[in-house]
Design a protein around this motif. Sequence first.
Motif, short mmCIF file in Angstrom:
data_model
loop_
_atom_site.label_atom_id
_atom_site.label_comp_id
_atom_site.label_asym_id
_atom_site.label_seq_id
_atom_site.Cartn_x
_atom_site.Cartn_y
_atom_site.Cartn_z
N TRP A 72 59.33 68.58 37.90
CA TRP A 72 60.23 69.32 37.01
C TRP A 72 61.29 70.09 37.79
O TRP A 72 62.48 69.93 37.54
CB TRP A 72 59.39 70.24 36.12
CG TRP A 72 60.12 70.97 35.03
CD1 TRP A 72 61.42 71.35 35.00
CD2 TRP A 72 59.56 71.42 33.79
NE1 TRP A 72 61.72 72.01 33.84
CE2 TRP A 72 60.59 72.07 33.08
CE3 TRP A 72 58.28 71.36 33.24
CZ2 TRP A 72 60.38 72.65 31.82
CZ3 TRP A 72 58.08 71.93 31.99
CH2 TRP A 72 59.12 72.56 31.28
N PRO A 73 60.93 70.92 38.79
CA PRO A 73 61.96 71.61 39.57
C PRO A 73 62.89 70.64 40.31
O PRO A 73 64.09 70.93 40.45
CB PRO A 73 61.16 72.46 40.57
CG PRO A 73 59.85 72.68 39.90
CD PRO A 73 59.58 71.42 39.14
N ILE A 74 62.37 69.51 40.76
CA ILE A 74 63.23 68.52 41.41
C ILE A 74 64.30 68.03 40.42
O ILE A 74 65.48 67.95 40.76
CB ILE A 74 62.40 67.34 41.94
CG1 ILE A 74 61.58 67.76 43.16
CG2 ILE A 74 63.32 66.16 42.32
CD1 ILE A 74 60.59 66.72 43.63
N CYS A 75 63.89 67.73 39.20
CA CYS A 75 64.85 67.28 38.20
C CYS A 75 65.86 68.37 37.85
O CYS A 75 67.05 68.08 37.65
CB CYS A 75 64.12 66.80 36.95
SG CYS A 75 63.22 65.24 37.16
N GLU A 76 65.41 69.61 37.78
CA GLU A 76 66.35 70.71 37.50
C GLU A 76 67.35 70.85 38.64
O GLU A 76 68.54 71.11 38.41
CB GLU A 76 65.57 72.02 37.30
CG GLU A 76 64.74 72.03 36.03
CD GLU A 76 65.15 73.13 35.07
OE1 GLU A 76 66.35 73.47 35.00
OE2 GLU A 76 64.24 73.63 34.37
N PHE A 77 66.90 70.68 39.88
CA PHE A 77 67.81 70.73 41.02
C PHE A 77 68.86 69.62 40.91
O PHE A 77 70.06 69.86 41.10
CB PHE A 77 67.05 70.59 42.33
CG PHE A 77 67.94 70.38 43.53
CD1 PHE A 77 68.57 71.44 44.15
CD2 PHE A 77 68.18 69.09 44.01
CE1 PHE A 77 69.42 71.24 45.23
CE2 PHE A 77 69.02 68.88 45.09
CZ PHE A 77 69.64 69.96 45.70
N ILE A 78 68.40 68.41 40.62
CA ILE A 78 69.33 67.28 40.49
C ILE A 78 70.33 67.55 39.36
O ILE A 78 71.52 67.27 39.49
CB ILE A 78 68.55 65.98 40.23
CG1 ILE A 78 67.68 65.63 41.45
CG2 ILE A 78 69.51 64.82 39.93
CD1 ILE A 78 66.63 64.56 41.17
N GLU A 79 69.85 68.11 38.27
CA GLU A 79 70.72 68.43 37.13
C GLU A 79 71.82 69.41 37.54
O GLU A 79 72.99 69.24 37.17
CB GLU A 79 69.89 69.02 35.99
CG GLU A 79 70.70 69.53 34.81
CD GLU A 79 70.88 68.47 33.73
OE1 GLU A 79 71.20 68.86 32.59
OE2 GLU A 79 70.73 67.27 34.01
N GLU A 80 71.45 70.43 38.30
CA GLU A 80 72.45 71.42 38.70
C GLU A 80 73.42 70.85 39.73
O GLU A 80 74.62 71.20 39.73
CB GLU A 80 71.75 72.66 39.25
CG GLU A 80 70.98 73.43 38.19
CD GLU A 80 70.45 74.76 38.70
OE1 GLU A 80 71.01 75.29 39.68
OE2 GLU A 80 69.48 75.28 38.12
#
Length: 215
Positions: A72-80
Amino acid sequence: MTTLHSSLGPNPRLVRMFLTEKGMEEGRDFERVHYDIITGENRQNADYIAKNPLGTIPTLELDDGTCLTESWPICEFIEEAHPAPNLFGETPRERAEVRKWARLFDQEVVVPMTMGFRAGGGRPMFEPRMSVVTAEAGAELAAMSDEKWRMFDSVLGDSNHLALGRFTFADLLMFCFANFGFTVGWKLPEGTDNLARFVETHNQRASAAVWKEAE
């Protein structure tokens, strides 16, 4: 180049699908290193343990050596880092809506489903590596998870999206754990025709190809 340390399983494939949905390509935008989790390679490889002491998969290793863990945090990082196309919401209200459904699904389905699998069908693999509940408790957890799958079937109704009327991280999370279940012999609970339609619809996405690949 950014490196995705990956393997079989729902969480690595979730990140891979997320990257594809973002239009990012392996070999061009990131490298991928595969680990054999069946043999426990991820927990025996000293180089990998130095990057992620817990030995869990996936890990996203950035150009500067920073290692991000947890899907989940990896995906949020990619999103940002790559805001378009948007998968978490464009406004604070939209992001709260997507995170609400993702968190509910994570707590109510993912946790009991995975704990139930580790104590049941996955016991020979997981028991030597980590603490697992009793087989009886595992069966109860699996039943609890199925009950919540039915709840999410009701939430879907005639839609193929949990939030915002379009494909978001919440849908991706639910899709990946349904497919994970299928790979270990699980079936959608009876009376979940909306979920069956949801899965079939999103199986047509280009990113869903990761569930058909041999690794």
